[in-house]
Design an enzyme around this catalytic site. Structure first.
Site, PDB file in Angstrom:
ATOM      1  CG  HIS A 102      -1.714  -1.019   1.630  1.00  0.00           C
ATOM      2  ND1 HIS A 102      -1.285  -2.158   2.236  1.00  0.00           N
ATOM      3  CD2 HIS A 102      -3.059  -1.149   1.509  1.00  0.00           C
ATOM      4  CE1 HIS A 102      -2.309  -2.963   2.455  1.00  0.00           C
ATOM      5  NE2 HIS A 102      -3.409  -2.376   2.025  1.00  0.00           N
ATOM      6  CG  ASP A 161       1.944  -1.101   3.346  1.00  0.00           C
ATOM      7  OD1 ASP A 161       1.257  -0.836   4.347  1.00  0.00           O
ATOM      8  OD2 ASP A 161       1.575  -1.881   2.439  1.00  0.00           O
TER       9      ASP A 161
HETATM   10  C1  XUL Z   1      -7.591  -6.744   4.650  1.00  0.00           C
HETATM   11  C2  XUL Z   1      -6.825  -7.130   3.458  1.00  0.00           C
HETATM   12  C3  XUL Z   1      -5.977  -6.058   2.859  1.00  0.00           C
HETATM   13  C4  XUL Z   1      -5.942  -6.063   1.371  1.00  0.00           C
HETATM   14  C5  XUL Z   1      -5.172  -4.922   0.759  1.00  0.00           C
HETATM   15  O1  XUL Z   1      -8.311  -7.757   5.215  1.00  0.00           O
HETATM   16  O2  XUL Z   1      -6.863  -8.258   3.038  1.00  0.00           O
HETATM   17  O3  XUL Z   1      -4.695  -6.193   3.397  1.00  0.00           O
HETATM   18  O4  XUL Z   1      -5.388  -7.245   0.893  1.00  0.00           O
HETATM   19  O5  XUL Z   1      -5.632  -3.682   1.162  1.00  0.00           O
END
Ligand code: XUL
Ligand code: CO
Length: 456
Positions: free
Chosen positions: A104, A107
């Site tokens: 993300h 992150d």
């Molecule tokens: C949350 C989840 C996230 C997504 C990306 O449950 O799975 O980490 O994969 O935002």
């Protein structure tokens, strides 16, 4: 091999085989082993996620972080901390020997005081990521924007009652989509973390649906505009953090996309633990997505069958994964997608090396499931009985019904004349369960023979 964070692991994790007593070796995963005409690495396209492993200190709602992640300690210079985090993350990916990573925006770069400062932080980290990618050969499976952590998103991002929040989320996704494009990402993921509601008392469902659809249309338009060729993926999850999330499960998301003429633009990123939270099996979600023409990629992990929340544990059940993998392989395998380890350590797993043990165990489980699934495809373990079960739909009556050539009245006439008189047939569930297990055991036996031959 460069890096000084994971010093207990001196080099790349290699294949040790099932009899090896070295836990820092793969028992099953062999990147170059051929499975159904492709290298194992290309069948699985394994990714390490940067959030659970490098951006989470091991905190929970009852306690603070337990992990040894020096870059997360408060009071440091943000740029120095970010650099240390990326150095450790790419040292890990390189030593683990997997081809992909996922992240993300938040992150890798903290939120600044203004949007421009946040974007500058991100761009600085992305330049470092480019350097790490060039040095290690790691590739980006997908990027995504964190639209759930900051307080501004407490009431949703695209589905927020405040259009200013929609605009902010749009800006964030535009930037992260461009970053993903710049890094050559194979996909871009949207997980609607807070796109849902806490209470219907203050919620207008039809407005929120329209806002969400507009947002997804804007994202698809921007993808075209910048020439990003990766796949846009939506990740279904039924609840947590909100009480109810609109991207509930595969079928709900596809229905939504079809209602808004977006079905050609998006595919699904299915997560094992999200399937179980929705009251489904992983097998069900994969089969549904494939049947609806919307399968894209997988976040591989597991839940805890006694807990009702997203425990995100590392996968350890070959049985659970084999069936989902069998569906994926039967449909030709993953293409742009892959298997992203959206899984996190338990809070007590505090040694740096625990991160290796977790991933090695998970990757071996996945690889073992792949071998079992490939074996089932080769033996037509399920394909043959399935096609036999529906065979009559290709004959005269079945074909006439499906083509629209007969009416209810035609069918009644033939039934009344005694020409049609169905006889129940066995669904053979137990036989098939046994056949699946036989293939799983046969793979074990053949691996044992191989190991003996190799003299291990
Ligand atoms: C949350 C989840 C996230 C997504 C990306 O449950 O799975 O980490 O994969 O935002
Ligand atoms: Co996920």
């Amino acid at each position: 091999m460069s890096g000084d964070f994971f010093t207990e692991v001196p080099g790349r994790i290699g294949y040790g085989g099932p009899e090896s007593s070295d836990p820092l070796s793969y028992a099953v995963y062999q990147p170059d082993r051929e499975v159904l005409g492709k290298r194992m690495e290309d069948q699985l396209r394994v990714a390490v996620c940067l959030w659970h492993s490098f951006n989470w200190p091991g905190s929970d709602v009852f306690g603070v972080g337990t992990f040894d992640r020096p870059w997360l300690t408060a009071g440091q210079d943000a740029a120095t901390a970010s650099r240390a985090k990326l150095d450790a993350a790419f040292e890990f990916i390189d030593k683990l020997g997997v081809p992909f990573f996922t992240f993300h925006d938040r992150d890798v770069a903290p939120e600044g005081r203004t949007y421009s400062e946040t974007r500058a932080n991100l761009n600085a980290s992305v330049s470092q990521i480019e350097g790490h990618m060039a040095r290690t050969g790691a590739r980006l499976l997908w990027g995504t924007a964190n639209l759930f952590g900051h307080p501004r998103y407490a009431a949703g991002a695209a589905t927020n009652p405040d259009p200013d929040v929609f605009a902010y989320a749009a800006a964030q996704v535009k930037t992260m989509l461009e970053v993903t494009h710049r890094l050559g990402g194979a996909n871009y993921v949207l997980w609607g973390g807070r796109e849902g509601y806490e209470t219907l008392l203050n919620t207008d469902l039809s407005r929120e649906e329209a806002q969400f659809a507009r947002f997804l249309a804007l994202v698809a338009e921007h993808k075209e505009r910048i020439g990003f060729k990766g796949t846009l993926l939506i990740e279904p999850k039924p609840q947590e953090p909100t009480k109810h999330q609109y991207d509930y499960d595969a079928a709900t998301v596809v229905g939504f996309l079809q209602r808004h003429d977006l079905a050609d633009e998006y595919r699904l990123n299915l997560e094992v633990n999200h399937a179980t939270l929705a009251g489904h099996s992983f097998h069900h979600e994969v089969a549904s997505a494939l049947a609806l023409g919307a399968f894209g990629s997988v976040d591989v992990n597991r839940g805890d069958y006694q807990n009702g929340w997203d425990t995100d544990q590392f996968p350890n059940s070959v049985d659970e994964l084999s069936l989902g993998l069998h569906e994926i392989l039967s449909a030709g395998g993953v293409t742009a997608g892959g298997f992203n380890f959206d899984a996190k350590l338990r809070r007590q797993s505090i040694s740096r090396t625990d991160l290796f043990h977790a991933h090695i165990g998970g990757i071996d489980t996945l690889a073992r499931a792949l071998l079992a699934a490939a074996d089932m495809v080769e033996h037509q373990t399920l394909a043959a009985p399935r096609s036999e079960r529906y065979a009559d739909w290709s004959k005269e009556l079945g074909a006439a019904i499906l083509s629209g050539a007969v009416t209810l009245a035609d069918l009644e006439r033939r039934v009344a004349a005694g020409e049609i008189d169905p006889r129940p047939r066995s669904g053979q569930q137990e036989l098939l369960e046994g056949s699946v297990n036989r293939r799983i055991w046969a793979v074990d036996a053949s691996r044992e023979r191989e190991t003996k031959r190799a003299g291990r």
